[in-house]
Design an enzyme around this catalytic site. Sequence first.
Site, PDB file in Angstrom:
ATOM      1  N   ARG A  55       3.473  -5.578   2.015  1.00 58.48           N
ATOM      2  CA  ARG A  55       2.386  -5.061   2.846  1.00 58.48           C
ATOM      3  C   ARG A  55       1.085  -5.848   2.646  1.00 58.48           C
ATOM      4  NH1 ARG A  55       2.241   1.405   3.178  1.00 58.48           N
ATOM      5  NH2 ARG A  55       2.157   1.386   0.916  1.00 58.48           N
ATOM      6  N   ASP A 222       8.068   9.176   4.432  1.00 57.73           N
ATOM      7  CA  ASP A 222       6.785   8.693   4.950  1.00 57.73           C
ATOM      8  C   ASP A 222       7.051   7.428   5.763  1.00 57.73           C
ATOM      9  OD1 ASP A 222       4.263   7.761   5.455  1.00 57.73           O
ATOM     10  OD2 ASP A 222       3.561   7.893   3.379  1.00 57.73           O
ATOM     11  N   GLU A 248       7.289  12.155   8.221  1.00 60.75           N
ATOM     12  CA  GLU A 248       5.829  12.029   8.255  1.00 60.75           C
ATOM     13  C   GLU A 248       5.344  10.775   8.969  1.00 60.75           C
ATOM     14  OE1 GLU A 248       2.453  11.187   4.835  1.00 60.75           O
ATOM     15  OE2 GLU A 248       3.884  12.816   4.507  1.00 60.75           O
ATOM     16  N   GLU A 276      -2.831  11.290   8.361  1.00 56.32           N
ATOM     17  CA  GLU A 276      -3.454  10.418   7.363  1.00 56.32           C
ATOM     18  C   GLU A 276      -4.437   9.419   7.969  1.00 56.32           C
ATOM     19  OE1 GLU A 276      -1.775   6.765   4.569  1.00 56.32           O
ATOM     20  OE2 GLU A 276      -0.476   8.463   5.022  1.00 56.32           O
ATOM     21  N   HIS A 325      -3.818  14.041   2.455  1.00 56.10           N
ATOM     22  CA  HIS A 325      -3.219  12.817   1.932  1.00 56.10           C
ATOM     23  C   HIS A 325      -3.908  12.447   0.619  1.00 56.10           C
ATOM     24  CE1 HIS A 325      -3.360   8.259   1.778  1.00 56.10           C
ATOM     25  NE2 HIS A 325      -2.068   8.501   1.726  1.00 56.10           N
TER      26      HIS A 325
END
EC number: 4.2.1.90
Length: 401
Positions: A55, A222, A248, A276, A325
């Site tokens: 990421r 998630d 989610e 979030e 969150h």
Amino acid sequence: MTLPKIKQVRAWFTGGATAEKGAGGGDYHDQGANHWIDDHIATPMSKYRDYEQLRQSFGINVLGTLVVEVEAENGQTGFAVSTAGEMGCFIVEKHLNRFIEGKCVSDIKLIHDQMLNATLYYSGSGGLVMNTISCVDLALWDLFGKVVGLPVYKLLGGAVRDEIQFYATGARPDLAKEMGFIGGKMPTHWGPHDGDAGIRKDAAMVADMREKCGEDFWLMLDCWMSQDVNYATKLAHACAPYNLKWIEECLPPQQYEGYRELKRNAPVGMMVTSGEHHGTLQSFRTLSETGIDIMQPDVGWCGGLTTLVEIAAIAKSRGQLVVPHGSSVYSHHAVITFTNTPFSEFLMTSPDCSTMRPQFDPILLNEPVPVNGRIHKSVLDKPGFGVELNRDCNLKRPYSH
């Protein structure tokens, strides 16, 4: 009691693209090498092979940590951290300062409203500007609590339960169970560009963890905005045999119609959650209207504690839960006062999820972590948010006024 006025606001940053990498802190994505949070995790950028594996390759950690400190005329200070880095410092020191300095330490709602309205022309629907406003708001609550000698949760009306119970977010729900958490939320690793093979791989991961964790331990996924409605619906049904508690943030924030359709087509008993990356009160009202089960604002990104309280009221009016969150103490002091938050999230920031590391380590001192998956309200009884700023961190103040 005569309350003092605010003398000065100051802003520092650490980590991010213009400082040392891997600093952790408020930007918890800014971790070192071989950390689970930067592993092969599905994102909106995963469809581009150059940015699929890590990421940080697409810049998830470029902002860094923002630290905002407010000082009262009597010398007392309050502070908070969020994700906004050097750019957040500019916004605080060159724009928002005019709405803060000279106000009474209790003028939190007035300052909040002025900051929101003064930035409408460049804040859009959240993002960096709202992160910065959130950080200022939290610092103001911290200062107010310290001035009057009360923890923030008592300023909000007091606790509605004796303790907060937590689920853990990380790559190892099996370890979370051993630590006493009520559930474990895993990141997905595949997305629509991977086709049905991606669905099978993530469903197999859930099946494996169900076998390791037993029947009653909560398991959640998630998806971090990485899917479309069709893929998310198929993934939800593929995981239903393994009693997945919720799925989610499958879709980007503004795809309200998609969330409505996903909720309508999800397996019976499986919850749909999101929030979030929503950054305004209005967006949470619209999200609530989609009928999802849990709204998940980040108090450091949604407008601060002042907005979080309003979001919780929206959710409560519709019979929905609000489970913020992460956000450590900034969430703890809020959720222990919310009747529609029966549990909360603890984000595992140790590289392999094997130890209990405070979420914002190393920027906060005395940051509490759950013990056997719980934090008792007595742990939150220090004035303000009950933590101190670690000034040994490499903090930079690039602007002044």
